[in-house]
Design an enzyme around this catalytic site. Structure first.
Site, PDB file in Angstrom:
ATOM      1  N   LYS A 151       0.983  -1.242   0.075  1.00  0.00           N
ATOM      2  CA  LYS A 151       0.077   0.130   0.097  1.00  0.00           C
ATOM      3  C   LYS A 151       0.816   1.294   0.066  1.00  0.00           C
ATOM      4  O   LYS A 151       0.669   2.106  -0.985  1.00  0.00           O
ATOM      5  CB  LYS A 151      -0.906   0.220   1.382  1.00  0.00           C
ATOM      6  CG  LYS A 151      -1.866  -0.839   1.475  1.00  0.00           C
ATOM      7  CD  LYS A 151      -2.717  -0.585   2.791  1.00  0.00           C
ATOM      8  CE  LYS A 151      -2.027  -0.581   4.017  1.00  0.00           C
ATOM      9  NZ  LYS A 151      -1.429  -1.825   4.449  1.00  0.00           N
TER      10      LYS A 151
ATOM     11  N   ARG B  35      -0.499  -8.161  13.569  1.00  0.00           N
ATOM     12  CA  ARG B  35      -0.989  -7.110  12.836  1.00  0.00           C
ATOM     13  C   ARG B  35      -1.967  -7.842  11.813  1.00  0.00           C
ATOM     14  O   ARG B  35      -2.966  -7.409  11.435  1.00  0.00           O
ATOM     15  CB  ARG B  35       0.038  -6.674  12.085  1.00  0.00           C
ATOM     16  CG  ARG B  35       0.695  -5.240  13.055  1.00  0.00           C
ATOM     17  CD  ARG B  35       1.958  -4.900  12.499  1.00  0.00           C
ATOM     18  NE  ARG B  35       2.145  -4.452  11.162  1.00  0.00           N
ATOM     19  CZ  ARG B  35       2.957  -4.481  10.361  1.00  0.00           C
ATOM     20  NH1 ARG B  35       4.370  -4.935  10.799  1.00  0.00           N
ATOM     21  NH2 ARG B  35       3.184  -4.083   9.330  1.00  0.00           N
TER      22      ARG B  35
HETATM   23  P1  AMP Z   1       1.155   1.498   8.747  1.00  0.00           P
HETATM   24  O1  AMP Z   1       2.411   2.245   8.158  1.00  0.00           O
HETATM   25  O2  AMP Z   1       0.024   2.022   8.103  1.00  0.00           O
HETATM   26  O3  AMP Z   1       1.500  -0.067   8.478  1.00  0.00           O
HETATM   27  O4  AMP Z   1       0.776   1.661  10.333  1.00  0.00           O
HETATM   28  C1  AMP Z   1       1.717   1.322  11.121  1.00  0.00           C
HETATM   29  C2  AMP Z   1       1.067   1.188  12.488  1.00  0.00           C
HETATM   30  O5  AMP Z   1       0.278   2.578  12.781  1.00  0.00           O
HETATM   31  C3  AMP Z   1      -0.261   0.376  12.564  1.00  0.00           C
HETATM   32  O6  AMP Z   1       0.198  -1.084  12.851  1.00  0.00           O
HETATM   33  C4  AMP Z   1      -1.137   1.021  13.838  1.00  0.00           C
HETATM   34  O7  AMP Z   1      -0.301   0.633  15.026  1.00  0.00           O
HETATM   35  C5  AMP Z   1      -0.947   2.634  13.508  1.00  0.00           C
HETATM   36  N1  AMP Z   1      -1.996   2.938  12.749  1.00  0.00           N
HETATM   37  C6  AMP Z   1      -1.769   3.347  11.338  1.00  0.00           C
HETATM   38  N2  AMP Z   1      -3.029   3.693  10.804  1.00  0.00           N
HETATM   39  C7  AMP Z   1      -3.797   3.632  11.781  1.00  0.00           C
HETATM   40  C8  AMP Z   1      -5.251   3.571  11.716  1.00  0.00           C
HETATM   41  N3  AMP Z   1      -6.045   4.272  10.668  1.00  0.00           N
HETATM   42  N4  AMP Z   1      -6.140   3.258  12.832  1.00  0.00           N
HETATM   43  C9  AMP Z   1      -5.237   2.803  14.008  1.00  0.00           C
HETATM   44  N5  AMP Z   1      -4.005   2.802  13.963  1.00  0.00           N
HETATM   45  C10 AMP Z   1      -3.293   2.944  13.096  1.00  0.00           C
END
Ligand code: AMP
Length: 194
Positions: free
Chosen positions: A16, A145
């Site tokens: 993504k 996750r």
């Molecule tokens: P990502 O970089 O999108 O994989 O996000 C890394 C981490 O940030 C996730 O595993 C969550 O702990 C937190 N996070 C990011 N976006 C969200 C969201 N929309 N809602 C809740 N936690 C989020």
């Protein structure tokens, strides 16, 4: 009506973030990644960053009110003529409902939801390889996750399926191959999406 915004969805490791960045290198698109915003806050040592880290480090979602509040602040800063690529948000049905409302308040709407599909074994391999870069890419946190994604984020796809907005693309292959599939899923013939 103006062009809608784009939500890029997919399980951890589906690409993504990479795909959102490639698309956002085209003028007219703005990348909004909640994970990046949390990591940026953490680097700057803000209270929000420290709070977010306590969830991120365990593979848990940051509570909806905090995450939605952060997006609420960011949205009005984005030019009306730009299309947003939402990456990593919304991740819960509550966030999706809040987003629908926030977009409406800002004169925007969701155009397409592109879901990047990929088999779990391939995803785990990719994440473990990326593991040197991100502290939440350890085997235990990755497993958590995936579980949280299945429980909380899959229903978000159903939310948008009911609106007829979802297009699925195959996430295997090179970055360019997946990018081309995404362009065709959003009805853009070239990098300059219409
Ligand atoms: P990502 O970089 O999108 O994989 O996000 C890394 C981490 O940030 C996730 O595993 C969550 O702990 C937190 N996070 C990011 N976006 C969200 C969201 N929309 N809602 C809740 N936690 C989020």
């Amino acid at each position: 009506m103006r062009e809608g915004d784009l939500i890029l969805m997919g399980p951890p490791g589906s690409g993504k973030g990479t795909q959102a960045k490639v698309l956002a290198s085209t003028p007219g698109w703005v990348h909004l990644a909640t994970g990046d915003l949390f990591r940026d806050n953490l680097r700057r040592g803000t209270d929000l960053g420290k709070l977010a880290e306590s969830y991120m480090s365990r593979g848990l979602y940051v509570p909806d009110d905090i995450t939605v509040g952060m997006v609420r602040q960011r949205l009005p800063q984005i030019g009306a003529g730009d299309r947003i690529i939402l990456d990593g948000f919304p991740r819960t049905v509550h966030q999706a409902e809040a987003l629908d409302e926030l977009l409406r308040e800002n004169g925007r709407h969701v155009g397409r939801v592109v879901v990047i599909d990929c088999a779990r074994e391939e995803l785990t391999d990719r994440l473990v390889r990326r593991g040197q870069g991100r502290s939440d890419d350890t085997p235990e946190v990755i497993g958590k996750r995936f579980d949280v994604y299945g429980e909380q984020t899959r229903p978000v796809i159903e939310h948008y399926e009911r609106q007829g907005a979802v297009r699925r693309v195959d996430g295997t292959g090179t970055v360019d191959e997946v990018h081309a599939r995404i362009l065709s899923a959003i009805g853009a013939a070239s990098g300059v999406a219409g």
